[in-house]
Each structure stands twice: as C-alpha cells, then as structure tokens.
Scaffold this motif. Sequence first.
Motif, PDB file in Angstrom:
ATOM      1  N   UNK A   6       0.829  -1.207   0.000  1.00 53.28           N
ATOM      2  CA  UNK A   6       0.000   0.000   0.000  1.00 53.28           C
ATOM      3  C   UNK A   6       0.862   1.256   0.000  1.00 53.28           C
ATOM      4  N   UNK A   7       1.954   1.220   0.759  1.00 57.24           N
ATOM      5  CA  UNK A   7       2.805   2.415   0.838  1.00 57.24           C
ATOM      6  C   UNK A   7       3.535   2.649  -0.483  1.00 57.24           C
ATOM      7  N   UNK A  39       4.227   5.859  -5.518  1.00 57.29           N
ATOM      8  CA  UNK A  39       4.178   5.970  -6.994  1.00 57.29           C
ATOM      9  C   UNK A  39       3.070   6.928  -7.412  1.00 57.29           C
ATOM     10  N   UNK A  40       1.955   6.839  -6.700  1.00 57.27           N
ATOM     11  CA  UNK A  40       0.823   7.710  -7.042  1.00 57.27           C
ATOM     12  C   UNK A  40       1.176   9.173  -6.794  1.00 57.27           C
ATOM     13  N   UNK A  89      12.239   5.703 -13.303  1.00 55.84           N
ATOM     14  CA  UNK A  89      13.031   5.032 -12.277  1.00 55.84           C
ATOM     15  C   UNK A  89      12.158   4.517 -11.131  1.00 55.84           C
ATOM     16  N   UNK A  90      11.143   5.302 -10.772  1.00 58.51           N
ATOM     17  CA  UNK A  90      10.245   4.871  -9.692  1.00 58.51           C
ATOM     18  C   UNK A  90       9.506   3.589 -10.054  1.00 58.51           C
ATOM     19  N   UNK A  91       9.041   3.519 -11.302  1.00 56.72           N
ATOM     20  CA  UNK A  91       8.338   2.320 -11.738  1.00 56.72           C
ATOM     21  C   UNK A  91       9.277   1.114 -11.705  1.00 56.72           C
ATOM     22  N   UNK A  92      10.535   1.317 -12.204  1.00 60.12           N
ATOM     23  CA  UNK A  92      11.500   0.221 -12.211  1.00 60.12           C
ATOM     24  C   UNK A  92      11.841  -0.227 -10.787  1.00 60.12           C
ATOM     25  N   UNK A  93      11.960   0.734  -9.908  1.00 62.32           N
ATOM     26  CA  UNK A  93      12.254   0.384  -8.502  1.00 62.32           C
ATOM     27  C   UNK A  93      11.146  -0.487  -7.922  1.00 62.32           C
ATOM     28  N   UNK A  94       9.892  -0.113  -8.235  1.00 64.00           N
ATOM     29  CA  UNK A  94       8.756  -0.871  -7.717  1.00 64.00           C
ATOM     30  C   UNK A  94       8.736  -2.284  -8.270  1.00 64.00           C
ATOM     31  N   UNK A  99      12.268  13.408  -2.914  1.00 68.19           N
ATOM     32  CA  UNK A  99      11.987  12.903  -1.548  1.00 68.19           C
ATOM     33  C   UNK A  99      11.308  11.535  -1.611  1.00 68.19           C
ATOM     34  N   UNK A 100      10.374  11.389  -2.566  1.00 61.62           N
ATOM     35  CA  UNK A 100       9.700  10.095  -2.729  1.00 61.62           C
ATOM     36  C   UNK A 100      10.713   9.022  -3.091  1.00 61.62           C
ATOM     37  N   UNK A 101      11.646   9.388  -4.027  1.00 61.36           N
ATOM     38  CA  UNK A 101      12.656   8.413  -4.449  1.00 61.36           C
ATOM     39  C   UNK A 101      13.513   7.995  -3.244  1.00 61.36           C
ATOM     40  N   UNK A 102      13.925   8.965  -2.440  1.00 63.18           N
ATOM     41  CA  UNK A 102      14.743   8.646  -1.263  1.00 63.18           C
ATOM     42  C   UNK A 102      13.974   7.761  -0.279  1.00 63.18           C
ATOM     43  N   UNK A 103      12.682   8.042  -0.125  1.00 65.89           N
ATOM     44  CA  UNK A 103      11.860   7.237   0.798  1.00 65.89           C
ATOM     45  C   UNK A 103      11.765   5.799   0.324  1.00 65.89           C
ATOM     46  N   UNK A 104      11.528   5.633  -0.979  1.00 65.69           N
ATOM     47  CA  UNK A 104      11.408   4.263  -1.507  1.00 65.69           C
ATOM     48  C   UNK A 104      12.716   3.512  -1.343  1.00 65.69           C
ATOM     49  N   UNK A 105      13.818   4.187  -1.643  1.00 66.53           N
ATOM     50  CA  UNK A 105      15.120   3.532  -1.519  1.00 66.53           C
ATOM     51  C   UNK A 105      15.384   3.136  -0.070  1.00 66.53           C
TER      52      UNK A 105
END
Length: 1197
Positions: A1113-1114, A1119-1120, A1142-1147, A1181-1187
């Motif tokens: 969910x997070x 991504x959203x 990059x976000x999609x690939x990370x997911x 910031x979103x990218x850093x959070x996902x990483x």
Amino acid sequence: MTECTSLQFVSPFAFEAMQKVDVVRLASLSDPELRLLLPCLVRMALCAPADQSQSWAQDKKLILRLLSGVEAVNSIVALLSVDFHALEQDASKEQQLRHKLGGGSGESILVSQLQHGLTLEFEHSDSPRRLRLVLSELLAIMNKVSESNGEFFFKSSELFESPVYLEEAADVLCILQAELPSLLPIVDVAEALLHVRNGAWFLCLLVANVPDSFNEVCRGLIKNGERQDEESLGGRRRTDALRFLCKMNPSQALKVRGMVVEECHLPGLGVALTLDHTKNEACEDGVSDLVCFVSGLLLGTNAKVRTWFGTFIRNGQQRKRETSSSVLWQMRRQLLLELMGILPTVRSTRIVEEADVEMEPNVSVYSGLKEEHVVKASALLRLYCALMGIAGLKPTEEEAEQLLQLMTSRPPATPAGVRFVSLSFCMLLAFSTLVSTPEQEQLMVVWLSWMIKEEAYFESTSGVSASFGEMLLLVAMYFHSNQLSAIIDLVCSTLGMKIVIKPSSLSRMKTIFTQEIFTEQVVTAHAVRVPVTSNLSANITGFLPIHCIYQLLRSRSFTKHKVSIKDWIYRQLCETSTPLHPQLLPLIDVYINSILTPASKSNPEATNQPVTEQEILNIFQEVIGGDNIRLNQRFSITAQLLVLYYILSYEEALLANTKTLAAMQRKPKSYSSSLMDQIPIKFLIRQAQGLQQELGGLHSALLRLLATNYPHLCIVDDWICEEEITGTDALLRRMLLTNNAKNHSPKQLQEAFSAVPVSHTQVMQIIEHLTLLSASELIPYAEVLTSNMNQLLNSGVPRRILQTVNKLWMVLNTVMPRRLWVMTVNALQPSIKFVRQQKYTQNDLMIDPLIVLRCDQRVHRCPPLMDITLHMLNGYLLASKAYLSAHLKETAEQDRPSQNNTIGLVGQTDAPEVTREELKNALLAAQDSAAVQILLEICLPTEEEKAKGVNPDSLLRNVQSVITTSTPNKEMEEGEDNLLCNLREVQCLICCLLHQMYIADPNIAKLVHFQGYPCELLPLTVAGIPSMHICLDFIPELIAQPELEKQIFAIQLLSHLCIQYALPKSLSVARLAVNVMGTLLTVLTQAKRYAFFMPTLPSLVSFCRAFPPLYEDIMSLLIQIGQVCASDVATQTRDIDPIITRLQQIKEKPSGWSRICKDPSYKNGSRDTRSMDPDVQLCHCIESTIIEIINMSVSGI
C-alpha cells in the motif's frame, strides 16, 4: 425424708476419720457413732491388707483393740464367714429367673418357703439366711427401678422400716455391697435405696463404710435426677438424700453443687447446699455465697443454665404449696434476711422539704448505708433484678417494701456508692411496680432530688468521673425526646443484663421526670454547668457528661433554649487523651450539624456558635513554630487531631450544604485560608499514623477528609517517601547520630551557606549531619535551607550538596509541605537587578500553579532542584483543582435569584450551574495543558546546548547510537556525555511527571496532542512516557482535523508509536493514516501537497519497519504521489519523466536497485537537486523514501 430425722447419722468428724483412716480419731468416737462404722472396720481388721508397713500393723492392732469390746462385731464376723461365691451364683440365677418370668414373679431361689414376714424371718435366721433375705429384697427393688423408666415409686419393705433391726440390716447391706461389688454396683444400690423408707440413712451408712465412693455416688444420683427436683416426690427424696450425704462430708458440698450446675439437674439441691453453706459462713459484711451462686446462674454466659434455673424459680412460684419446707421459700427468706440486715437502722419517715433544713451537702436526715455494706447492697440489687427480670420472680409486699427502702438509701461518697446509686436508679426504671403507693412515690421523688443535689459532691469526693448525675441527665433527655427504647438499653447496659422492660411501664416515670424533676430547660441549663471529664479516654467507662451533651445536641435542646454549648465542647476536646473515646467523633459531627442547620425553619438563627479561630490557634500554638515542638505539650495530640477533624468536617459540611443555606438566606462563617495555612496538617496526620490503634476511626476519617479537600497532601510519592523515612534505615541513622550533629544550629547552617562561593566543605558536613535528624527535628532548619537554594544554582556547586539538599527537602515535605512549598517557590524566583521580588502566598500559588515554573532558568538544568520544582508543581495542580471546586460550591448561589428573575422558561434554572462547571473544567484543562507545554519546552536544548553539540533527539536515539556504535573510543565517550548530561536527567524527571498526569487524566494527553508541540520531542515523549500508548485512541480523530499541521503532527506521532508499540491497534491506525494520505493527495493543491508530504513521507518508512504488510500500500501511494507531481510539471521545460521511469523500475525490480542504492556514488551522485520546483523536490523525496524502504526490507533491519 422426715422419717430419718430421729435416726443417728454419721457425723462429719467420723466420716473424715474413716476417709483418712485416722485410728486415733476413730478411737475417740462414742459407741453409737462407732456402731455405724463397724462393717468397714471389721473387714479392715480381718481381711489381708495391701499395706504391709509397720505403721499399719500398729494401726491394725489399735482397731482390733477398739473392736474387742463391741458385741455387734461377732455378728458381722459371722456375716463375713459366708460363702459369697455360692451366694453370688444363686443371686445370678434368681435374676435370670425373674427376667424370664417377669419382675412381679414371687419365685425366689435365694429365699424359699417364707413362713413369716420378712422381719420375723430376719430375726430368726442365721447369718447366711440374713444375707439372702436382704439380697433378695434389694435385687427386687433394683429390678423394679430398672423397669420403671424413670417414674418414681415408693416400695414398702419391712426389712428397711423396722427400727429394731435397722442397724443389723445396714450391716448386712454394707457387707453385701463390699463382697459382691459386681452384682451390686454402689450407684445402683444408692438409686434403689431412694425408693424405700429410711433410704437416706442406709445410703449414708453405705457411703460412710465405703468413703472413697462419695463422689461417684453423688454424681450418679445427680445424673439420674430430675431437671426440676421440687416438682416430684422422687426429686425431693433425692435432694434430701444428697443433702444428708453433703452434711456428712461438708468439704465436698460445693463440689456436689458444681455437679448439679454441670448436669442442669436438681436446682433445689444446689440452692439447698448453698443455704447450708451460707449458714456456716462467719463473714457477715461480705457478699454471701448464696448471692454469688444465684447471681452466677442467672447472669452467667451459659444460656442453658440460665433457662434451667429460671424455670425452677417460675415453677416454684406457681405451686400453691409455698411453705417453709420449699427450697425456694427458704432461699427467698434468706435473701430477705440479708437485705434487711444491711438496711439503715434509723430512717426518718418524715419527708423533709428543701427549705426545712440548712446543712452541708453531704449531711442528710436519712441514715445512710454503712460503707462496708455498699458492695453487698449492690450485689443484692443486681440479684433481685436478675430474679425479677430474667427468672420472673414476683416479689411479695414485704420484699418490695424492703427493696424500695434499700434502693432509696443513701450510700457514702465512694466509687462503690456511685455504683450503688446508679444500680438503684436503673432498678427503679426497670421495675416501676415496686412503687405502688403515693407515699412510696414521694419517697422516690425526694431520693431523685437528693441525687441531683449530691451529684457534684459525690463526683469530687469519690474521684469517679462517670457519676450518676450524667445518667440522670441522659434519662431526662431521653424522656423529653420520647426515646424510651434508648432508656431501656441504658438500663440493661448499667445493670449488666438483658431484661424485658415494657415501654408502657415507663409512663409514670416519664411524667415525674419531665414535669416534676427535669424540665427540658432545666436539663440544658444544668448540662452546661456539668464539668468536663478530665483526660477523657476510652479507659473511662460508664455514662459521662459527653453522652448527655451528645443527646441534647441531637434533640437541639441548646438551640431551642438559646444555651451556648460551644465553650463546653471546646473544653472537653482539650481534655482528651488516648485511647480515643468512641463518643467524641459523633459529638463533633452532631455539633457541626447544629451549627449549620437551624432547629426549625421558622427560626433560622437558632444555631450553635462555631469554635473561634483564636481558640483553634491556641491549641496548635505549640506545633505552629517548628522550634517549639516538645514532648510536654499543654494540649495532647488527641486534642489537636480532634480539632483538626472538626475544622475539616466543618468546611466539608459547609460546602455540602451551600444550596440549603442559600435558600434559607444564611451564610455561616467559614474559616479563613490563613488559619488553615498555619495548621500543620501533614505533621498531625503523620503523628496519627503511628497511633492508629489508639485513635480508633479518627485516622481513617482524617485521611478521607484530606483526600477530598487537600489532595495535594495525599500524593502517593509522599506516602512512599514517608515509609522510607520511618523504616529500619531511619533507626540505623539514629544510632549513628552524634552530639556534633545535634549541636548544629540554623545560624551555623546560614553561615556555611554564605561561604559556599569560597568553600563547600562546611556546608557539606552540616547537611550530612542533618540527614541523621528526624523530620520534626529538621523543621527549624527549613527556612535556612530554602532561602539559600538560589546559591546552589551557581556553577561549581558539587552535585553531592544538591542531592543532599534534595533529600532534606523531601524529609521536610513529610511534615510541613505547604509552608515548605511557599518558601521554596519564593526562594527560586529569578533574581533580577533593580526589581523587587514578589512574595507569593499559598493562595496565590493555588490560584495560579504555573507560578512554580516561573523560577530561575538555571533550575531547568539542575536535576535535584528540578525534582523539587516538579513535586511542587504536581501538588499545586492538585490543590488548584480542589480550590476551584470549593470556590464553585461557595459561590454557586450568588447570582441565582437574578437568574431566576430573568429566565422564565421551565428547566433553565440550572443553566448557570452547568456553565460554571464547564468553565471550571476548561480552566483546569488549560492550566494542566499549559504546564505540560512548558515542561515539554524545557526538554528542548537551548541554543548554547545546540552549539555544544547536544543532540536534540530523544532518549531512544541516543541510547541506540551508543549501543550500535562500532568505535569504542571517542564516539562512545561522546554518547555517554549525551546520556549523562543534566538535560537528559531533567527530561527523565519531566517524562515521569507527564506519565503520572496522563494516567490520572487521559484527557490531558489528548488536549496536549491536539494542541501539538515540536516534532523534535516526539522521539523523547514516545520513548520516555510509558502511557503514550493512549494516543492511539484519539489519533484517528486528530487526523480528521481540518488543519494541515494537526494532520502532519498526527502522522509523525503515529510513526513513532508504531515503532514503540507494534500492536494490532497500531496497524489498523497506520493503515487508516495511509488511506488518509492517499485521499489528501487527490484534494490538496500543489503548495499544500508539498507542505503535507515533505514532513510525512519519512513516517512511511517507520510504518513499513513496524508493519511489513503495509509495504504494497505504501509503495503504491508513493508511486501515485510521484505521478501526480509529474502531471503538474508536464508542461514545463524540465523533463521529469526519467524520475517516474526510475520509480516504476524500482517498484518492479527492488532487488536489482538495492545494490545501486547502496553505492556511495549513487548516494552522493549528481542528481539534480538545484531545482526549486516543489514537485521536483517532492519527487526526489519520494525516491529517497522508496530507496530507504527497500534498503530496510532487504537488509532485514
């Protein structure tokens, strides 16, 4: 058994000689006396003895010499020559034959072919036949007794009736029983002899010849006897037989009487034996054995014995045959003789008026009882009360006349005399039928008047505090208030027995008391003049002035007749000691009620006056000044505790009756706050704690009042501290106490504090010695300690001095908390040049508890003094609640009349009250939340501390950093510095207090978090306050608030709570928060979206760390968010699509990106962070959070 009166019985002298085998005394007996004992003596001389000693051989020679001159010895020797074995066999056969043919059969194996009557046959027969004749007759009687089933019969037998052959028959009987004991058990033989003429004589001879069987025979006869011996012929014969036995052996008479009482049989025998014993008594002045015995039966604790003897009295009265032969008549006659024997010999029959004689108070024309007769007279009165009240005895005219003469006699002024008068008075109340004629009634009235007149003299002379004057007053008050049941209880209590008294029997006495002797006005006027009881305690029993005053207060007699009772009550409270008298607390309660509540609505001013403030201060004067406390106080600790109970109860009752008093337009005076401040409440409570056993319910009552009105004096930490101070450690410290420690004066302590900037040694030495003193001994040093606290805030003061001062302050807090708090708050005020410091009072601090926190800023970084400050803050917050509640009750009705005039709608008259209550609650909530916010602000590091590198993060992060560090040298030392700094200790103290406040009132926690506080403190509060988990209950409500700041604070708070409390409830709230964030994404504008998500995105990492199931969910939410931001900047020149890609690939492939994310070159890479566009920053910031989430999940942290 009148048939035995002409016969000669064995004398006590002869029986004792036989019992002790005293040959010398036997030799001194006369021939007729010796003749009765021949069977035993002959057997003793002829049979082989077990005693082979030389002394017995000499005694046996004397016995043979004694028997040599007696002719009847030959016949007894002949009887002993018979073949008893054959005789026993024949007797057994005869018994079997009689059992087979029936008891009435005339067949006999022992005796056959009787040609003449038994007497002639006995005369003409030889010794063997004589034995058979007596044995046959005796067995026949015994068989008939066994078949009679307890019914008495009289058997006529020539053999036992002929006076010529009585002695020979007795010889045969004694020889038979001695030689055939198994065939003729002595108890069965004794039972059979009761059914023949002269049976008592035969029985005495039989027992005299077998003296060891005395107790066995008596117990057997009593056990087989009737419960009421006077009712039947058999009972009377049994009683007479036992009386003859006891006359023969008088030393065992009282033991036989004990058997009677034990078995509850033959009551007449018990009385008869007592009468026989009483006649032999030499003492005339003491209480006779008859009085003691009958009193013990009727007033003892054994209900079975009491009922048994009461039945004997009742049945004896119902019989018409009440002659001198009746034991009951003899008992009554003896008691009457004893009563008449102690009556005054000279008594004036003329009723003397008050004005006829002028003499001393203790002189009377009536002759009084002799002092040596008073105790006996009291015992007789109690006995007659028991006989009439319990046993139902109806006195004759003569008995009633003599009893009245005794009751109205006048004893000497001794304690026994006081007791006698009290008993006489109660007996008059219980048995008013004793007064039957007008002359007797007038005699009683004169005697009652004498009681009133002589009461003061009796009390002063006898030295007895509980005199009969109080009882008179009490009975008069009960009559006036028609409490007849209370009079009956009083009478029964004084007499020491429960008797039935009909209220209707008191009607005449009520008239005499209320109209002739004690009118209500006389009662109240007299009661005030009665002196108080000196050193009143529970050890003083009986009816005291306090009982009278209590009843008069209950009936409101003082207010009706405008008699002031305040001074009397005050004097009595001052004259008290331990153990506490049980009537004192009810007296105070009813006195307070009479002050506040008028006697009638028509006369609202008819109330008693309260104790003045000056009178109260006089009692506490010795403990108000600390150096004045000493052992030999003028007022006892009991008096001080009682007055404290009075004040607290009065104030509580005043608040509870505010509405009623306002409706009556009355405003009783309330005691001033300055008075309450001067009373050492905590010191007195501590004293009471050590006297709980002696104070009864006073200690618990004081604690209840304290918890209601002074909650700041009932803090749990204080009680725990007191246990430590008064425990074993305190005793050990007292053993270490030296003379040097005792010699330090407050002045020396002040000089030592003045030298603190130069030297710390002296002050350290003195305060270390002071720790050995008790709390009360420390009181003189309190002002010096508190006034110099400001000096301890200077740099360079050793921590040991601060901790010792804190310890001393806590000890003083157990005895003088309120005064200590005021002095401490004033001492810790910030010192500003050219500005005069304000001196706060107790009232100021209760109105505004936050004054405590307006102290010198240096206190906030001095943990020992901060501990003291927090303790005072907690106390004053509690005191403020009690103060405002009391103020609300006091002023509840001030504006009610105007409100009622303006508000006409029904049901709205209580609206102002509701509003005032809500305002009070709002004020308290604001006050508590303000204190919490100030304390949280203190937890933040100052600019100076930040400059020194103090980590503003919480306890949790510092601890984790020290534990997980890999470099044990410099980094470890820096971590320890952070953990052991003053800020950290102050944070711990504050977190402890906040935890207590949150537990006491969870609404405070909710209010504080709805207000919000710096997010830097969240790690500290969540980790340091154990009760923070209650925030999970209201976080959904906080998230639902419209303000963006509150929503951000709620999510940040939740992230820390999820790490600290990974519970199912936390998971559900976290899932709600993620959903709310997704919803807000669709409605927030660009600026608000940036403001909301930038601080909340790091919280998602904590959610994933606590609850891995939220990962999907997070990630979808992140991504959203990125897609929304990309759509907003799609038209801009800067292309953000590579970031979205990059976000999609990370997911899709997190495992592949985890290696890249760990690459330092990637972390420090050339990503474009120069853009000031909010959406671009948010995407980074979103990218850093996902990483960070991926790294956490892959590494398993």
